[in-house]
Design an enzyme around this catalytic site. Structure first.
Site, mmCIF file in Angstrom:
data_model
loop_
_atom_site.group_PDB
_atom_site.id
_atom_site.type_symbol
_atom_site.label_atom_id
_atom_site.label_comp_id
_atom_site.label_asym_id
_atom_site.label_seq_id
_atom_site.Cartn_x
_atom_site.Cartn_y
_atom_site.Cartn_z
ATOM 1 N N HIS A 84 -30.741 23.052 20.239
ATOM 2 C CA HIS A 84 -31.736 22.010 20.475
ATOM 3 C C HIS A 84 -31.992 21.894 21.968
ATOM 4 O O HIS A 84 -31.148 22.240 22.792
ATOM 5 C CB HIS A 84 -31.306 20.656 19.894
ATOM 6 C CG HIS A 84 -30.108 20.025 20.525
ATOM 7 N ND1 HIS A 84 -28.848 20.581 20.486
ATOM 8 C CD2 HIS A 84 -29.965 18.846 21.193
ATOM 9 C CE1 HIS A 84 -27.983 19.778 21.085
ATOM 10 N NE2 HIS A 84 -28.632 18.733 21.541
ATOM 11 N N HIS A 118 -23.690 16.240 15.963
ATOM 12 C CA HIS A 118 -23.586 14.794 16.185
ATOM 13 C C HIS A 118 -24.945 14.171 16.538
ATOM 14 O O HIS A 118 -25.003 13.116 17.178
ATOM 15 C CB HIS A 118 -22.533 14.470 17.247
ATOM 16 C CG HIS A 118 -22.817 14.978 18.637
ATOM 17 N ND1 HIS A 118 -21.827 15.491 19.469
ATOM 18 C CD2 HIS A 118 -23.957 15.019 19.373
ATOM 19 C CE1 HIS A 118 -22.345 15.820 20.626
ATOM 20 N NE2 HIS A 118 -23.642 15.539 20.603
ATOM 21 N N GLU A 133 -23.415 22.186 24.054
ATOM 22 C CA GLU A 133 -22.425 21.382 23.344
ATOM 23 C C GLU A 133 -21.573 22.211 22.380
ATOM 24 O O GLU A 133 -20.500 21.759 21.962
ATOM 25 C CB GLU A 133 -23.118 20.264 22.569
ATOM 26 C CG GLU A 133 -23.812 19.237 23.443
ATOM 27 C CD GLU A 133 -24.624 18.242 22.634
ATOM 28 O OE1 GLU A 133 -24.961 17.175 23.165
ATOM 29 O OE2 GLU A 133 -24.942 18.538 21.452
ATOM 30 N N HIS A 179 -22.360 11.267 26.605
ATOM 31 C CA HIS A 179 -23.780 11.362 26.973
ATOM 32 C C HIS A 179 -24.105 10.354 28.072
ATOM 33 O O HIS A 179 -25.034 9.560 27.970
ATOM 34 C CB HIS A 179 -24.653 11.157 25.747
ATOM 35 C CG HIS A 179 -24.439 12.191 24.687
ATOM 36 N ND1 HIS A 179 -23.392 12.133 23.793
ATOM 37 C CD2 HIS A 179 -25.125 13.327 24.388
ATOM 38 C CE1 HIS A 179 -23.438 13.171 22.987
ATOM 39 N NE2 HIS A 179 -24.478 13.919 23.322
#
Length: 280
Positions: A190, A12, A237, A59
């Protein structure tokens, strides 16, 4: 009774949204990634789901001072918000309140402490995969299941796997003939903070997707720390993907798999079809 058609794991990353909104789908650095979604589009057109149970992480938009471990929205609509770089030109996401309430009641009755929200603000954790997979007006209703991947302590991979298992039981006990796709979003590797900024691990990402397809429960035995060491701090995530896979049958058929790591994120896409539905 409602039935699960299959599941999708999808990154995403907001960079996908920026490229999409700027019309960069056919530019050399983006074309391979956007083209990779065409098989997913074809599968969704064939299966024609009514509802998407979208497992994601907020977030710090809906949840900031108070961050629940697991939250489900039960309102009529979840509004698209401006995350600070302008509100994206897409309509709000329609919910499926009746099924959402059924999920909440079932999960609480089976020892999952759910935060029930009348609305969840739609940030890139929900909107990026929805816009990559569907075109407005949205052809599906979208139930947002938010798992905390921001504020420690975090739910363990095992907890998220078990949540997926119970979501499956909840859907299968729903007295409606709805066709459901479970979508897990986030990752892959990431890190956008600290000394590990820019960390991407394609070998781990590829291994993760293989295990998710063929030996998924082994991923539930990882700790959050192990995942962060392998994939970077924000790669936790991937528990959303683990939860999605927990909601599927043990045996699934891979429809499509794609991976690329051109920048600061490992972009993954995995479409899994329920074999049991083919045989029934």
């Amino acid at each position: 009774m409602a039935r699960i058609l299959g599941g999708i794991g999808a990154s995403h990353a907001p960079s996908l949204a920026f490229a999409q909104d700027a019309g960069k789908q056919n530019e050399p650095e983006w074309k391979e990634i956007f083209d990779a979604y065409h098989p997913a589009h074809a599968w969704l057109r064939e299966k024609a789901p009514d509802t998407v149970v979208l497992i994601y992480n907020d977030h710090m938009n809906t949840f900031c001072d108070i961050v629940p471990s697991i939250a489900i929205s039960v309102g009529e609509t979840n509004p698209v918000i401006d995350e600070g770089w302008g509100k994206r030109p897409f309509p709000d996401c329609p919910n499926d309140p009746e099924m959402a309430w059924h999920l909440v009641n079932h999960l609480v009755a089976h020892d999952f402490d759910i935060t029930t929200c009348m609305s969840q603000q739609v940030d890139h954790g929900m909107l990026t995969p929805i816009t990559m997979l569907f075109e407005p007006p949205w052809p599906v209703r979208i139930i947002g299941v938010s798992i905390n991947a921001v504020q420690h302590p975090l739910p363990s991979p095992r907890r998220c796997w078990n949540l997926g298992r119970e979501i499956r039981r909840a859907i299968e006990s729903y007295d409606n003939d709805a066709k459901v796709v479970v979508l897990g979003t986030g990752g892959l590797s990431h890190q956008t903070t600290g000394s590990g900024f820019g960390h991407v691990n394609p070998d781990w990402d590829q291994n993760f997707m293989t295990l998710l397809e063929t030996e998924p429960e082994t991923l539930a035995d990882y700790t959050q720390d192990e995942i962060m060491i392998l994939g970077g701090a924000e790669s936790v995530e991937v528990v959303n993907w683990i939860c999605m896979r927990g909601a599927l049958s043990d045996q699934v058929r891979r429809v499509h798999r794609f991976y690329a790591a051109p920048m600061l994120t490992g972009y993954g896409l995995l479409v899994l079809d329920e074999k049991l539905n083919e045989e029934s």
